[in-house]
Design a protein around this motif. Structure first.
Motif, PDB file in Angstrom:
ATOM      1  N   UNK B 309      47.862  50.316  52.826  1.00 36.38           N
ATOM      2  CA  UNK B 309      48.161  48.909  53.039  1.00 36.38           C
ATOM      3  C   UNK B 309      46.904  48.069  52.947  1.00 36.38           C
ATOM      4  N   UNK B 310      45.813  48.606  53.510  1.00 36.34           N
ATOM      5  CA  UNK B 310      44.552  47.889  53.466  1.00 36.34           C
ATOM      6  C   UNK B 310      44.140  47.615  52.031  1.00 36.34           C
ATOM      7  N   UNK B 311      44.264  48.633  51.176  1.00 38.71           N
ATOM      8  CA  UNK B 311      43.874  48.477  49.769  1.00 38.71           C
ATOM      9  C   UNK B 311      44.752  47.413  49.110  1.00 38.71           C
ATOM     10  N   UNK B 312      46.043  47.420  49.442  1.00 42.01           N
ATOM     11  CA  UNK B 312      46.986  46.457  48.867  1.00 42.01           C
ATOM     12  C   UNK B 312      46.571  45.026  49.241  1.00 42.01           C
ATOM     13  N   UNK B 313      46.347  44.792  50.545  1.00 39.96           N
ATOM     14  CA  UNK B 313      45.958  43.430  50.950  1.00 39.96           C
ATOM     15  C   UNK B 313      44.622  43.059  50.319  1.00 39.96           C
ATOM     16  N   UNK B 314      43.705  44.039  50.267  1.00 36.73           N
ATOM     17  CA  UNK B 314      42.385  43.760  49.699  1.00 36.73           C
ATOM     18  C   UNK B 314      42.517  43.317  48.241  1.00 36.73           C
ATOM     19  N   UNK B 315      43.409  43.991  47.500  1.00 35.00           N
ATOM     20  CA  UNK B 315      43.613  43.628  46.097  1.00 35.00           C
ATOM     21  C   UNK B 315      44.160  42.197  46.001  1.00 35.00           C
ATOM     22  N   UNK B 316      45.128  41.868  46.883  1.00 34.79           N
ATOM     23  CA  UNK B 316      45.673  40.505  46.879  1.00 34.79           C
ATOM     24  C   UNK B 316      44.574  39.486  47.151  1.00 34.79           C
ATOM     25  N   UNK B 317      43.756  39.792  48.161  1.00 33.53           N
ATOM     26  CA  UNK B 317      42.670  38.880  48.528  1.00 33.53           C
ATOM     27  C   UNK B 317      41.709  38.681  47.358  1.00 33.53           C
ATOM     28  N   UNK B 318      41.394  39.803  46.686  1.00 33.54           N
ATOM     29  CA  UNK B 318      40.452  39.724  45.573  1.00 33.54           C
ATOM     30  C   UNK B 318      41.017  38.795  44.501  1.00 33.54           C
ATOM     31  N   UNK B 319      42.323  38.924  44.232  1.00 31.47           N
ATOM     32  CA  UNK B 319      42.928  38.091  43.200  1.00 31.47           C
ATOM     33  C   UNK B 319      42.901  36.614  43.605  1.00 31.47           C
ATOM     34  N   UNK B 320      43.357  36.317  44.834  1.00 31.61           N
ATOM     35  CA  UNK B 320      43.485  34.916  45.233  1.00 31.61           C
ATOM     36  C   UNK B 320      42.129  34.258  45.477  1.00 31.61           C
ATOM     37  N   UNK B 321      41.317  34.898  46.314  1.00 32.00           N
ATOM     38  CA  UNK B 321      40.027  34.275  46.646  1.00 32.00           C
ATOM     39  C   UNK B 321      39.118  34.289  45.424  1.00 32.00           C
ATOM     40  N   UNK B 322      39.047  35.459  44.770  1.00 34.59           N
ATOM     41  CA  UNK B 322      38.217  35.566  43.570  1.00 34.59           C
ATOM     42  C   UNK B 322      38.671  34.575  42.509  1.00 34.59           C
ATOM     43  N   UNK B 323      39.991  34.485  42.313  1.00 33.83           N
ATOM     44  CA  UNK B 323      40.524  33.568  41.321  1.00 33.83           C
ATOM     45  C   UNK B 323      40.170  32.126  41.632  1.00 33.83           C
ATOM     46  N   UNK B 324      40.354  31.746  42.900  1.00 31.45           N
ATOM     47  CA  UNK B 324      40.070  30.361  43.287  1.00 31.45           C
ATOM     48  C   UNK B 324      38.589  30.037  43.128  1.00 31.45           C
ATOM     49  N   UNK B 325      37.730  31.010  43.490  1.00 29.52           N
ATOM     50  CA  UNK B 325      36.295  30.746  43.387  1.00 29.52           C
ATOM     51  C   UNK B 325      35.842  30.707  41.933  1.00 29.52           C
ATOM     52  N   UNK B 326      36.478  31.535  41.096  1.00 31.74           N
ATOM     53  CA  UNK B 326      36.145  31.494  39.668  1.00 31.74           C
ATOM     54  C   UNK B 326      36.562  30.142  39.077  1.00 31.74           C
ATOM     55  N   UNK B 327      37.760  29.701  39.462  1.00 34.45           N
ATOM     56  CA  UNK B 327      38.242  28.388  39.011  1.00 34.45           C
ATOM     57  C   UNK B 327      37.287  27.293  39.472  1.00 34.45           C
ATOM     58  N   UNK B 328      36.833  27.437  40.732  1.00 35.07           N
ATOM     59  CA  UNK B 328      35.874  26.485  41.295  1.00 35.07           C
ATOM     60  C   UNK B 328      34.610  26.444  40.439  1.00 35.07           C
ATOM     61  N   UNK B 329      34.071  27.634  40.123  1.00 29.67           N
ATOM     62  CA  UNK B 329      32.819  27.696  39.367  1.00 29.67           C
ATOM     63  C   UNK B 329      32.986  27.093  37.974  1.00 29.67           C
ATOM     64  N   UNK B 330      34.164  27.297  37.370  1.00 30.09           N
ATOM     65  CA  UNK B 330      34.354  26.808  36.009  1.00 30.09           C
ATOM     66  C   UNK B 330      34.630  25.307  35.955  1.00 30.09           C
ATOM     67  N   UNK B 331      35.355  24.808  36.965  1.00 27.36           N
ATOM     68  CA  UNK B 331      35.849  23.447  36.871  1.00 27.36           C
ATOM     69  C   UNK B 331      35.013  22.410  37.615  1.00 27.36           C
ATOM     70  N   UNK B 332      34.341  22.825  38.697  1.00 22.57           N
ATOM     71  CA  UNK B 332      33.757  21.812  39.564  1.00 22.57           C
ATOM     72  C   UNK B 332      32.627  21.072  38.864  1.00 22.57           C
ATOM     73  N   UNK B 333      32.031  21.740  37.861  1.00 21.00           N
ATOM     74  CA  UNK B 333      30.983  21.072  37.107  1.00 21.00           C
ATOM     75  C   UNK B 333      31.477  19.808  36.414  1.00 21.00           C
ATOM     76  N   UNK B 334      32.778  19.781  36.114  1.00 19.90           N
ATOM     77  CA  UNK B 334      33.334  18.627  35.418  1.00 19.90           C
ATOM     78  C   UNK B 334      33.732  17.518  36.388  1.00 19.90           C
ATOM     79  N   UNK B 335      33.689  17.834  37.710  1.00 14.66           N
ATOM     80  CA  UNK B 335      34.004  16.806  38.703  1.00 14.66           C
ATOM     81  C   UNK B 335      32.722  16.031  38.980  1.00 14.66           C
ATOM     82  N   UNK B 336      32.778  14.708  38.821  1.00 12.07           N
ATOM     83  CA  UNK B 336      31.543  13.952  39.028  1.00 12.07           C
ATOM     84  C   UNK B 336      31.192  13.925  40.506  1.00 12.07           C
TER      85      UNK B 336
END
Lengths: 176, 651
Positions: B309-336
């Motif tokens: 179960x721990x591995x399952x939640x960890x995978x979910x966390x990696x997808x959501x948090x990692x995804x959001x932070x990657x989106x942040x890194x790619x997009x925030x530069x375009x926000x003035x």
């Protein structure tokens, strides 16, 4: 560092964090905490008699030259029930087993022993769990092999099963 | 049948979540905006279905249906009804179901009531909410099915006695509502990044959702602290246990977010930082869930350990948090960057507040995870205890308090240091008075409690200053909310300082008829008697207590012996006075007829939770004020209050 790389920093930190989590999950042996009392003399303790028909336990009981098993258990501990038959068989083979019941009460122990049998020659009542802490034991059941001079030679964590008997008997034999 | 119906509803809810995500993702594409209106009913249906699943689970617990594995493992037919219901979420599967239920309800609430946000951002937000829900449905269905059946069981194993307390009925749902409510902020941030819409309108739309979740978190933490205080029988109110830290960390992030979103809404500053905090707050909630549910850290709260179960939640966390932070890194530069401000200004004070809260967050996170990291790398087992947290987080909290005194008195954009000091004169006088009073009456106390009391006095007075010389009738409700919340911080801190400086503690073995003094009280043991409880046997000490020879009163601490499962718990006897609490605990029997008694006199300890309640109440006033101003129809816009271009005060 350019601003672009800096923006990826949170991502990288989270990656490291999750790697640590991953390693933590891969080591599930968290619950086994070995006593650092192994190899040292049994600490001074005294636990009053739990049952009217059996004496209590003090550290002095262990220094008469005879090796013994010291079994830390409790009537409220469900796994402890499983090891009683094994302990009874060892008692029949001449092993002296000393019981220390932690956080327990005499009436509850009487019921426990009546239902499962009594493998103990002495039973001490360790109400506050102080003696258990002194032994370096962190849970029940745990079984210590104590040699004739009152020194702890081995700590067995968890239920004693049939597979463990030869090893324990061997250690008792060597521990004269 | 009920269990099967629940499982079916859960599967259908998962399908709806998938649909919600897919519709949102498609609708954002070019020329397919026609799909957008469908997303609202889908989100609502998803919430209804997951609620049905949750009520089915409550039903099988109420009926003590032992053919359901979860009921058999956690309930008992002889258990009082309140604990049968509350037992639904007193275990892993049930609490995860509660988790997704709140997630679904939060999504539906956004779908139904969010009218401020630009259409595409709203669609992206709902799609993100659907994606989060989908992962956690998968977790439930594939590795934690709450409706699994079992055969040949007639009686259940019972509920952990520590959890058999009215606190269980309210504490986890409240805390979860806060944890999961933060998902709204997370989804808003993702939606804003995807549609490149980070600005004041977005911040105003997001603010009430943050406030709502933050109120639940505050209430949950405060109630949980009091629950631990009276059930664990150690006389402490915060143990820096990993699970407590897991609830504190999202609160710290959310508190920072609450302040930074105000800068974004009012002054269009701190754009990237606000997005970052929105992601962080819910990430901390998810990490908290992971820490509790995977059993990776040893704590009083951890239940079953299941690495899968721990591995399952960890995978979910990696997808959501990692995804959001990657989106942040790619997009925030375009926000003035947003507007600028001076070094002495309300904005700068709020940035400092954010910095401090983030530092406390890092301190707590590091302390919580250090044992884990050390064990993973070197195999050494250690435990980071209260001394570390108190000595590191304490001073930072004190500095934050000082900032809290000055912050609300600063003007937006730019202010003069001298004027700020002028506004703080009365606060400093209050601090000096507190110092003198302590020196005169309390003698020498520790440096941290001393500074804590002085800071509390300063903040208490300073928190009222924003109302100084103002027409109270025309002051908006959210300003009262801010005053109330800041006052609550002062009250809570005073309680903590008093507790650590003035507590009197004794532990003695007492026989019947013997008397022991604690604080100004004389406690006499009359005897110990047996008392049968509904599903436990109780030992009850009858204590006669009198204060300085006054009329004696009776206090009855109990020791409960449970049989299913076998376990012992303490029921402390607590009596509240205007100036503190007397806290008595019955321990084990020692030699003969003597009993170990632990006694505490805790002056003003109740202020800790009173302050917490005030902070939550302040949040509620703010929420009410914000909803009234930003959300309801604009008929009041023409009124004189709104016509004045008055600077908006912070939360």
């Amino acid at each position: 560092m350019s601003r672009k790389l800096l923006l990826w920093l949170p991502f990288a930190l989270v990656f490291v964090l999750f790697a640590v989590f991953w390693l933590g999950l891969k080591n599930p042996d968290d619950r086994i905490i070995a006593s650092n009392m192994v190899g040292k003399p049994l600490p001074e303790f005294s636990a009053r008699a739990a049952m009217p028909d059996r004496p209590g336990v003090t550290s002095a009981d262990f220094t008469d030259g005879k090796p013994r098993l010291l079994n830390v258990f409790a009537s409220w501990c469900v796994p402890c029930v499983r090891e009683v038959p094994v302990l009874l068989r060892m008692q029949q083979q001449g092993v002296e087993i000393v019981g220390v019941a932690v956080h327990d009460s005499s009436p509850a122990l009487a019921t426990f022993l009546a239902q499962n049998g009594n493998p103990y020659d002495r039973i001490g009542l360790d109400e506050g769990g102080r003696a258990q802490i002194e032994f370096g034991s962190s849970g029940v059941p745990e079984t210590f092999v104590v040699d004739g001079k009152g020194r702890i030679v081995h700590q067995h964590i968890g239920v004693v099963t049939e597979q463990d008997v030869p090893q324990l008997l061997g250690m008792l034999g060597k521990a004269q | 049948m009920i269990a099967e119906a629940g499982l079916a509803a859960l599967w259908l809810a998962a399908v709806m979540a998938l649909l919600q995500f897919a519709l949102g993702a498609l609708a954002l594409g070019r020329g397919r905006a026609g799909l957008a209106p469908a997303i609202q009913p889908v989100a609502v249906v998803q919430a209804v279905l997951v609620c049905i699943a949750f009520f089915c689970l409550i039903a099988v617990f109420v009926r003590s249906d032992m053919s359901v594995l979860l009921v058999a493992a956690n309930s008992h037919s002889a258990k009082p009804m309140l604990y049968k219901i509350a037992g639904t979420w007193g275990n892993h599967e049930g609490s995860m179901l509660l988790w997704v239920t709140i997630l679904g309800v939060a999504g539906a609430t956004i779908a139904l009531f969010e009218r401020q946000l630009r259409e595409d951002t709203r669609v992206a937000t709902l799609a993100a909410q659907g994606a989060i829900a989908l992962g956690f449905y998968a977790f439930l269905l594939f590795s934690s099915n709450p409706f699994a059946r079992i055969e040949n069981v007639v009686e259940g194993a019972g509920l952990n006695p520590l959890l058999q307390d009215p606190g269980l009925a309210f504490h986890p749902p409240t805390l979860y509502a806060g944890y999961v409510g933060m998902s709204a902020a997370f989804s808003f941030a993702v939606g804003a990044l995807v549609t490149r819409n980070v600005g004041p309108d977005f911040a105003r739309a997001m603010r009430p959702w943050i406030l709502g979740a933050w109120i639940f978190l505050t209430v949950g933490i405060t109630a949980g602290s009091y629950w631990a205080y009276y059930t664990l029988g150690w006389g402490g109110w915060w143990f820096w246990d990993p699970v407590e830290n897991a609830s504190l960390m999202p609160w710290l992030a959310a508190t920072a977010l609450l302040h930074s979103v105000t800068v974004l809404a009012t002054r269009d500053g701190l754009r990237a930082w606000t997005i970052m905090l929105s992601v962080l707050a819910f990430s901390m909630s998810m990490v908290g869930t992971f820490l509790v549910r995977s059993g990776i850290l040893t704590s009083v709260h951890s239940f079953a350990v299941d690495p899968e179960r721990g591995v399952f939640i960890l995978a979910l966390l990696a997808i959501y948090i990692g995804g959001a932070l990657a989106l942040f890194a790619m997009r925030i530069g375009t926000v003035s960057e947003g507007s600028r401000f001076d070094i002495v200004s309300r904005e700068a004070a709020l940035v400092l507040n954010n910095l401090m809260l983030t530092v406390v967050l890092v301190v707590v996170l590091a302390g919580t995870l250090y044992p884990l990291a050390l064990e993973a790398t070197s195999g050494t087992k250690i435990s980071v205890g209260a001394p570390y947290f108190n000595s590191v987080a304490g001073p930072i909290a004190l500095i934050t308090m000082v900032l809290l005194a000055a912050g609300p008195l600063l003007r937006w954009r730019s202010d003069k240091p001298r004027l700020v000091l002028d506004r703080l004169v009365f606060s400093f006088l209050a601090g000096a008075a507190a110092l003198l009073l302590i020196a005169a009456f309390a003698g020498s106390i520790g440096i941290l409690p001393l500074l804590g009391l002085v800071a509390a006095a300063i903040v208490a007075v300073a928190s009222l200053a924003p109302l100084w010389k103002r027409n109270l009738k025309r002051t908006p409700l959210f300003t009262f909310g801010m005053v109330m919340a800041h006052m609550g911080c002062a009250v809570s801190m005073a309680g903590m300082a008093c507790d650590s400086a003035f507590t009197r503690e004794t532990m003695v073995a007492m026989g019947p008829g013997e008397t022991q003094a604690v604080g100004d009280f004389a406690v006499t043991l009359a005897g110990v008697r047996e008392r049968p409880g509904p599903n436990y046997q109780a030992l009850e000490a009858v204590l006669s207590v009198s204060e300085k020879g006054g009329t004696p009163f009776e206090m009855l601490p109990q020791l409960h012996q449970f049989t299913d499962p076998p376990m012992q718990t303490n029921q402390a006897a607590i009596r509240t006075f205007w100036n503190g609490q007397l806290y008595l605990v019955l321990g084990e029997q020692s030699d003969g007829d003597k009993w170990v008694m632990r006694m505490w006199w805790k002056p003003f300890v109740t202020l800790i939770w009173l302050g917490g309640a005030m902070i939550a109440l302040g949040g509620m006033l703010s929420l009410l004020g914000r909803v009234r101003r930003d959300f309801l129809p604009r008929r009041r816009r023409t009124a004189t209050v709104e016509a004045l271009p008055e600077p908006e005060p912070a939360e």
